[in-house]
Design an enzyme around this catalytic site. Structure first.
Site, PDB file in Angstrom:
ATOM      1  N   ASN A   1       2.543  -4.520  -8.986  1.00  0.00           N
ATOM      2  CA  ASN A   1       2.680  -3.694 -10.205  1.00  0.00           C
ATOM      3  C   ASN A   1       3.027  -4.561 -11.409  1.00  0.00           C
ATOM      4  OD1 ASN A   1       2.309  -1.467  -8.555  1.00  0.00           O
ATOM      5  ND2 ASN A   1       4.489  -0.977  -8.407  1.00  0.00           N
TER       6      ASN A   1
ATOM      7  N   THR B   1      18.456  -1.107 -18.147  1.00  0.00           N
ATOM      8  CA  THR B   1      17.588   0.058 -18.386  1.00  0.00           C
ATOM      9  C   THR B   1      18.380   1.331 -18.070  1.00  0.00           C
ATOM     10  OG1 THR B   1      16.693  -0.141 -16.150  1.00  0.00           O
ATOM     11  CG2 THR B   1      15.460  -1.207 -17.910  1.00  0.00           C
TER      12      THR B   1
ATOM     13  N   LYS C   1       6.254  -3.987  -5.884  1.00  0.00           N
ATOM     14  CA  LYS C   1       6.792  -4.357  -7.199  1.00  0.00           C
ATOM     15  C   LYS C   1       6.076  -5.567  -7.787  1.00  0.00           C
ATOM     16  CE  LYS C   1      11.265  -2.367  -6.065  1.00  0.00           C
ATOM     17  NZ  LYS C   1      10.843  -1.014  -6.442  1.00  0.00           N
ATOM     18  N   GLY C   2       5.739  -6.539  -6.924  1.00  0.00           N
ATOM     19  CA  GLY C   2       5.065  -7.733  -7.426  1.00  0.00           C
ATOM     20  C   GLY C   2       3.693  -7.407  -7.991  1.00  0.00           C
TER      21      GLY C   2
ATOM     22  N   ARG D   1      17.064   7.524 -21.237  1.00  0.00           N
ATOM     23  CA  ARG D   1      17.853   7.183 -22.448  1.00  0.00           C
ATOM     24  C   ARG D   1      17.443   5.851 -23.072  1.00  0.00           C
ATOM     25  NH1 ARG D   1      23.092   6.359 -20.866  1.00  0.00           N
ATOM     26  NH2 ARG D   1      22.578   6.531 -18.659  1.00  0.00           N
TER      27      ARG D   1
ATOM     28  N   GLY E   1      16.949   4.634 -17.871  1.00  0.00           N
ATOM     29  CA  GLY E   1      16.058   5.761 -17.587  1.00  0.00           C
ATOM     30  C   GLY E   1      15.571   6.407 -18.871  1.00  0.00           C
TER      31      GLY E   1
ATOM     32  N   ASP F   1       8.637  -1.519 -13.008  1.00  0.00           N
ATOM     33  CA  ASP F   1       7.788  -2.717 -12.894  1.00  0.00           C
ATOM     34  C   ASP F   1       6.935  -2.887 -14.161  1.00  0.00           C
ATOM     35  OD1 ASP F   1       8.805  -2.573 -10.305  1.00  0.00           O
ATOM     36  OD2 ASP F   1       7.027  -1.531  -9.556  1.00  0.00           O
TER      37      ASP F   1
ATOM     38  N   TYR G   1       0.868  -1.159   0.000  1.00  0.00           N
ATOM     39  CA  TYR G   1       0.000   0.000   0.000  1.00  0.00           C
ATOM     40  C   TYR G   1       0.914   1.220   0.000  1.00  0.00           C
ATOM     41  CZ  TYR G   1      -4.372   2.286   0.909  1.00  0.00           C
ATOM     42  OH  TYR G   1      -5.490   3.039   0.795  1.00  0.00           O
TER      43      TYR G   1
HETATM   44  O1  RIB Z   1       8.639  -0.039  -7.904  1.00  0.00           O
HETATM   45  C1  RIB Z   1       7.709   0.784  -7.274  1.00  0.00           C
HETATM   46  C2  RIB Z   1       7.188   0.138  -6.032  1.00  0.00           C
HETATM   47  O2  RIB Z   1       8.252  -0.029  -5.122  1.00  0.00           O
HETATM   48  C3  RIB Z   1       6.152   0.938  -5.276  1.00  0.00           C
HETATM   49  O3  RIB Z   1       4.839   0.689  -5.715  1.00  0.00           O
HETATM   50  C4  RIB Z   1       6.422   0.548  -3.831  1.00  0.00           C
HETATM   51  O4  RIB Z   1       5.372  -0.125  -3.227  1.00  0.00           O
HETATM   52  C5  RIB Z   1       7.698  -0.266  -3.843  1.00  0.00           C
HETATM   53  O5  RIB Z   1       7.444  -1.609  -3.782  1.00  0.00           O
END
Ligand code: RIB
Length: 306
Positions: free
Chosen positions: A41, A223, A38-39, A227, A225, A256, A10
């Protein structure tokens, strides 16, 4: 099937012109709540950015709280199978405190693992959850749960036909281990992570060459950024330029989304160059919107432009 194993967070996001210095109190612009991790996303990106739906599942933990319910609902809405998301009683869902600098859209993130810290897949769970795996399946991993090494080693030993896609972020020194990294099929890193793994710095081509020398097995993507990125499969080195964006609002979740987009393209048969180009376009959309999961576009938005 694409399985994303990892975190659900969250996100509590403060937008501020700049970050405070040590000891300084600053008035920010806005406080917002978003869904992230990250998971989560990656799972939502993989599903939304796929041409058809119904082939992505998430393996993770949430707490027995309102945040957990919202995150599971968001996954379901994106058509991600949540059958492997456990609700842990007496534990809080994972969370992230994020500051986004409105002048640049750059973020700074502190995560509190909560239920993610209990995600430790064991042999029995891995065997059960991958018993029906097929060649062509993918597993997507990052470092926001403790069981990463176990998952990579188990899949390498037991399911060599499943492609593991790994973003070793946030960096953990104990996991920047060449022997472990050589067990994945795709390694996606930024320049800083590539420098840490190789112990080298310098131009991106030299960095990629050093990484390939150390890690001959995986397909490598660095990666860069704004560029774009540079990547290598076997002896072939290619690059994709960044998409020019006039107003960067919030970079959270861009990496992500890139990862999820690459996997969704590869899963449906795209070649690596096409997958990376598509993913670069998808990430460029995310950075123009606030929030992580909510800012991830649908497949049609990117496919029509490319
Ligand atoms: O990569 C972005 C994410 O990193 C965010 O959503 C935060 O929750 C962290 O996990």
């Amino acid at each position: 099937m694409i399985t994303v194993i990892g975190s659900l967070n969250y996100d509590l996001v403060t937008f501020s012109r700049r970050c405070p210095r040590a000891g300084e109190t600053l008035q920010g612009e806005q406080l917002e709540e978003h869904l992230g991790g990250k998971g989560l996303n990656e799972a939502i990106a993989t599903a939304r950015l796929s041409v058809t739906k119904g082939h992505v599942r998430m393996w993770g933990n949430v707490g027995d709280d309102e945040h957990g319910k919202k995150m599971v609902a968001a996954l379901k809405e994106a058509r991600v199978d949540t059958g492997l998301v456990s609700v842990l009683p007496g534990v809080s869902s994972g969370s992230a405190t994020i500051i986004v600098e409105t002048e640049s859209g750059e973020n700074r993130i502190i995560i509190i693992p909560g239920a993610n810290g209990e995600l430790k897949p064991n042999d029995e769970q891995l065997a059960a959850n991958f018993k029906d795996s097929q060649p062509g399946d993918f597993v997507v991993l990052q470092n926001e749960f403790p069981g990463v090494r176990k998952v990579i080693e188990w899949l390498h030993a037991n399911k060599p036909d499943v492609s593991v896609v790994y973003n070793p972020s946030p960096v953990r020194d104990d996991l920047l281990d060449p022997e472990l990294l050589n067990k994945v099929a795709y390694l996606v890193v930024n320049e800083g992570e590539a420098e840490q793994i190789t112990g080298r710095s310098g131009g991106e081509k030299d960095l990629l060459a050093a990484l390939h020398q150390l890690l001959p097995r995986p397909t490598l993507i660095i990666t860069l950024g704004a560029r774009g990125c540079i990547f290598q499969s076997g002896e072939t080195v290619e690059s994709v330029a960044g998409v020019k964006v006039r107003n960067v609002v919030d970079t959270t979740g861009a990496g992500d989304t890139f990862l999820g987009a690459v996997v969704s393209q590869l899963y449906f048969g795209a070649d690596l160059a096409r997958a990376v180009e598509f993913a670069t376009a998808a990430a460029s959309v995310v950075i123009q919107r606030k929030g992580a999961a909510e800012s991830i576009p649908e497949y049609s938005r990117i496919a029509l432009r490319n």
